[in-house]
Design a protein around this motif. Structure first.
Motif, PDB file in Angstrom:
ATOM      1  N   GLY A  38       0.824  -1.217   0.000  1.00  0.00           N
ATOM      2  CA  GLY A  38       0.000   0.000   0.000  1.00  0.00           C
ATOM      3  C   GLY A  38       0.852   1.258   0.000  1.00  0.00           C
ATOM      4  O   GLY A  38       0.485   2.262  -0.627  1.00  0.00           O
ATOM      5  N   THR A 171      -9.387  -5.520  12.613  1.00  0.00           N
ATOM      6  CA  THR A 171     -10.172  -4.639  11.744  1.00  0.00           C
ATOM      7  C   THR A 171      -9.376  -4.398  10.465  1.00  0.00           C
ATOM      8  O   THR A 171      -8.266  -3.874  10.503  1.00  0.00           O
ATOM      9  CB  THR A 171     -10.504  -3.306  12.456  1.00  0.00           C
ATOM     10  N   ALA A 173      -9.180  -6.423   6.353  1.00  0.00           N
ATOM     11  CA  ALA A 173      -8.699  -7.687   5.769  1.00  0.00           C
ATOM     12  C   ALA A 173      -7.876  -7.409   4.521  1.00  0.00           C
ATOM     13  O   ALA A 173      -7.927  -8.140   3.531  1.00  0.00           O
ATOM     14  CB  ALA A 173      -9.873  -8.607   5.464  1.00  0.00           C
ATOM     15  N   ALA A 243      -8.870   2.982   9.032  1.00  0.00           N
ATOM     16  CA  ALA A 243     -10.161   3.674   8.851  1.00  0.00           C
ATOM     17  C   ALA A 243     -10.586   4.312  10.176  1.00  0.00           C
ATOM     18  O   ALA A 243     -10.537   3.671  11.237  1.00  0.00           O
ATOM     19  CB  ALA A 243     -11.228   2.684   8.380  1.00  0.00           C
ATOM     20  N   LEU A 265      -2.195   3.272   9.646  1.00  0.00           N
ATOM     21  CA  LEU A 265      -1.799   4.683   9.543  1.00  0.00           C
ATOM     22  C   LEU A 265      -2.938   5.406   8.832  1.00  0.00           C
ATOM     23  O   LEU A 265      -3.606   4.825   7.988  1.00  0.00           O
ATOM     24  CB  LEU A 265      -0.493   4.806   8.745  1.00  0.00           C
ATOM     25  N   SER A 288       2.079  -0.186  16.853  1.00  0.00           N
ATOM     26  CA  SER A 288       2.929  -1.272  16.358  1.00  0.00           C
ATOM     27  C   SER A 288       3.568  -0.771  15.072  1.00  0.00           C
ATOM     28  O   SER A 288       2.864  -0.500  14.096  1.00  0.00           O
ATOM     29  CB  SER A 288       2.079  -2.517  16.110  1.00  0.00           C
TER      30      SER A 288
END
Ligand SMILES: NC(=O)c1ccc[n+]([C@@H]2O[C@H](COP(=O)([O-])OP(=O)(O)OC[C@H]3O[C@@H](n4cnc5c(N)ncnc54)[C@H](O)[C@@H]3O)[C@@H](O)[C@H]2O)c1
Ligand SMILES: C[C@@H](O)[C@H](N)C(=O)O
Length: 344
Positions: A38, A171, A173, A243, A265, A288
């Motif tokens: 991403g 939260t 996937a 989100a 993030l 984390s």
């Protein structure tokens, strides 16, 4: 050697650079597989992530594995022909964070594909041999590349101290949430609830071992978690979506005395979290960041078959079609695209 550089948002240039020579403590690796993350997509679209700005041509890609083709004179643990996964961050080794065991927080880290440090969409990469991990015969370089997101999942699992029988809510996937699911299962978690807004991703999470899935576009997360946990809430929430709604819901869906681990993030830094729930439920709220000391464990999990990673791959495309690969990686159903690195 053949490389692909991001020269400005949405523009890759395919070119040649001299092949690097490995330093005394480095290995030269011929890249085989590089995952699209991403953050690569974000740099591709916007040319920046927060304060990290692509100011000169940058090679993206930091989920990588390939074959050693040369070793520096001081390298003893690797040989030509070994297949290796590259841990993308090389810390300074000297700062207080490195010396106290948190090298993932080293402010001087050289991290692939984070400006100004080049990444792995290149035919060859010279890399610190201490951050190159030999892959056993049973682990492909495709899976080796995915040791990177798996490492994010392992680190978050450790941050949350997820253990035998724990109930967990993940939260998101996407690739990171999927890797948390896999690491949590390997750590012995009990019920694992996974939420997302894309039905096909939830179906894949279920196939990968989620005991309950929640489509938060259609169902209320608090109700679903309450139903799955006898109204107790989960022991640990791992937020892996970024989100705002998911982040805000964490204090509600975790049990009293539980733990929230935040990986996601966000674009907007101003997201409400209930301080009263945090205090009244005596919650542990933990960030984390990246990973430390995870690669050997990731490879061992893969070798023993305790974790499978290739099921998150949707497609494989060659580096000479990198723009098309990045476009495809942005489709909503896609979890992971892998790039194969060939000579042009
Ligand atoms: N802390 C770190 O070291 C680290 C490392 C890698 C990625 N990240 C961050 O972790 C997050 C996840 O990474 P990724 O690559 O899997 O991202 P991704 O965008 O591929 O996946 C996010 C998933 O969240 C889902 N989602 C959207 N809204 C949701 C909601 N309200 N509830 C639940 N799910 C929702 C999306 O559909 C998507 O499947 C991102 O924010 C990324 O920046 C952090
Ligand atoms: C950890 C890594 O996957 C993340 N994209 C980063 O750049 O920090």
């Amino acid at each position: 050697m053949y490389i692909v550089e991001l020269t400005e948002p949405t523009n890759f240039e395919h070119s040649q650079r001299p092949r690097p020579s490995p330093g005394a403590e480095e290995v030269l690796v011929r890249m085989n597989h590089v995952g699209i993350c991403g953050s690569d997509i974000h740099y591709f679209q916007h040319g920046r992530i927060g304060e990290y700005v692509v100011e000169s041509p940058l090679i993206l890609g930091h989920e990588s594995a390939g074959e050693v083709v040369a070793v520096g004179r001081d390298v003893e643990h690797l040989s030509v022909g070994d297949r290796v996964a590259l841990e993308p961050g090389v810390p300074c080794g000297e700062c207080v964070r490195c010396r106290t065991g948190s090298y993932n927080l080293c402010p001087e880290v050289v991290f692939m594909a984070t400006p100004p440090d080049d990444g792995a969409f290149a035919e060859f990469v010279a890399w610190d041999a201490d951050f190159a991990y030999r892959l056993p015969a049973s682990v492909s370089t495709r899976a080796g590349a995915l040791c990177e997101p798996l490492s994010v999942g392992i680190h978050a699992t450790r941050r949350g101290e997820i253990g035998l029988g724990d109930s967990v809510l993940v939260t998101g996937a996407g690739p990171i949430g999927m890797m948390v699911l896999k690491a949590a299962r390997a750590a012995g978690a009990g019920d694992i609830i996974v939420s997302d807004v894309v039905p096909s991703k939830l179906a894949r999470a279920e196939k990968a071992g989620a005991t309950t899935t929640v489509n938060v576009a259609e169902e209320d997360l608090s109700d679903a978690v309450a139903a799955a946990t006898d109204d107790n809430g989960v022991d640990i929430v791992v937020e892996a979506s970024g989100a705002a709604a998911a982040i805000t819901s964490t204090t509600d869906v975790v049990r009293r005395g539980g733990t929230i681990v935040c990986i996601g993030l966000t674009q907007d830094d101003d997201i409400p979290i209930s301080m009263n729930e945090l205090v009244d439920k005596e919650l542990d709220l933990r960030g984390s960041f990246r990973f430390k000391n995870t690669y050997s464990d990731a490879i061992s999990l893969l070798e023993r078959g305790a974790v499978e990673v290739e099921d998150i791959i949707d497609f494989e495309m060659p580096m000479n079609d990198l723009t098309a690969a990045f476009e495809r990686a942005q489709e909503p159903d896609v979890i992971k695209g892998i790039v194969t690195v060939d000579s042009e």
